[in-house]
Design a protein around this motif. Sequence first.
Motif, short mmCIF file in Angstrom:
data_model
loop_
_atom_site.label_atom_id
_atom_site.label_comp_id
_atom_site.label_asym_id
_atom_site.label_seq_id
_atom_site.Cartn_x
_atom_site.Cartn_y
_atom_site.Cartn_z
N ARG A 9 0.84 -1.20 0.00
CA ARG A 9 0.00 0.00 0.00
C ARG A 9 0.88 1.26 0.00
O ARG A 9 1.69 1.45 0.89
CB ARG A 9 -0.88 -0.04 1.24
CG ARG A 9 -1.94 0.98 1.27
CD ARG A 9 -2.77 0.79 2.54
NE ARG A 9 -3.87 1.70 2.49
CZ ARG A 9 -5.14 1.35 2.43
NH1 ARG A 9 -5.46 0.08 2.45
NH2 ARG A 9 -6.07 2.25 2.37
N ARG A 186 -1.21 9.38 3.83
CA ARG A 186 -2.61 9.00 4.09
C ARG A 186 -2.80 7.49 3.99
O ARG A 186 -3.47 6.89 4.83
CB ARG A 186 -3.54 9.74 3.15
CG ARG A 186 -3.69 11.19 3.50
CD ARG A 186 -4.93 11.81 2.89
NE ARG A 186 -5.00 13.20 3.29
CZ ARG A 186 -4.68 14.23 2.53
NH1 ARG A 186 -4.30 14.03 1.30
NH2 ARG A 186 -4.77 15.45 2.98
N LEU A 187 -2.26 6.90 2.94
CA LEU A 187 -2.42 5.45 2.76
C LEU A 187 -1.73 4.67 3.89
O LEU A 187 -2.26 3.70 4.38
CB LEU A 187 -1.85 5.02 1.42
CG LEU A 187 -2.71 5.37 0.20
CD1 LEU A 187 -1.96 5.03 -1.08
CD2 LEU A 187 -4.05 4.63 0.25
N GLN A 190 -3.69 4.68 7.09
CA GLN A 190 -4.86 3.80 7.07
C GLN A 190 -4.46 2.33 7.21
O GLN A 190 -5.30 1.49 7.50
CB GLN A 190 -5.63 3.98 5.75
CG GLN A 190 -6.24 5.35 5.59
CD GLN A 190 -6.75 5.58 4.19
OE1 GLN A 190 -6.71 4.70 3.34
NE2 GLN A 190 -7.22 6.79 3.92
#
Length: 191
Positions: A9, A186-187, A190
């Motif tokens: 990711r 951001r990824l 998360q």
Amino acid sequence: TTREALHLRGIGWAMVGLFAMQGLEFCSGIWAGSYLHLVRGLSVAEAAKWAALFYGGMTVGRFLAGFVADRMGDKRMLRLGAGGVLLGVILLITATSVLQTKIGLLAVGLGVAPLFPCFLHATPSNFGARYTQVVMGLQMACAYTGATLLPPLLGWVAQRVGLAIYPCILGVFLIVMCVALECLNRLRAQA
């Protein structure tokens, strides 16, 4: 494996960010002298002398960043560096004097200083110790590809529209880099 790492990711954003980051750093330094001579009207000798200001700023910035990077953290250092580059690009775009141009180059040099080292230092926290080695290889490949391809691309564009585009191209690289790094942040948050 590389195949596994390519499915992590945020790896795509990391690769794009480093491609733009190194393009920004190398284009800034390589084309500074030509910009000062052809656009700002300095003699070749004067332009070369003042283009070194970029490298001086980068050297001083990397030295100083080494003292504060652990306390500030990689993300803050990256944002601080991007802010310095932004200030420099704005000064270059709006320059009404050679002095303002020189200050802009110094700001860009100071700004790019922490970017590459801090981004690489953040690799284990971004992708985990298990993948650090292979991710580092992918990141370095993208970084060196950006450093190799983007300076000649800037030269090609400059031949067609003029080297006055130099600060705007730096701004584009900065925007691409910042978008990529913030998307990566951001990824990873998360995950």
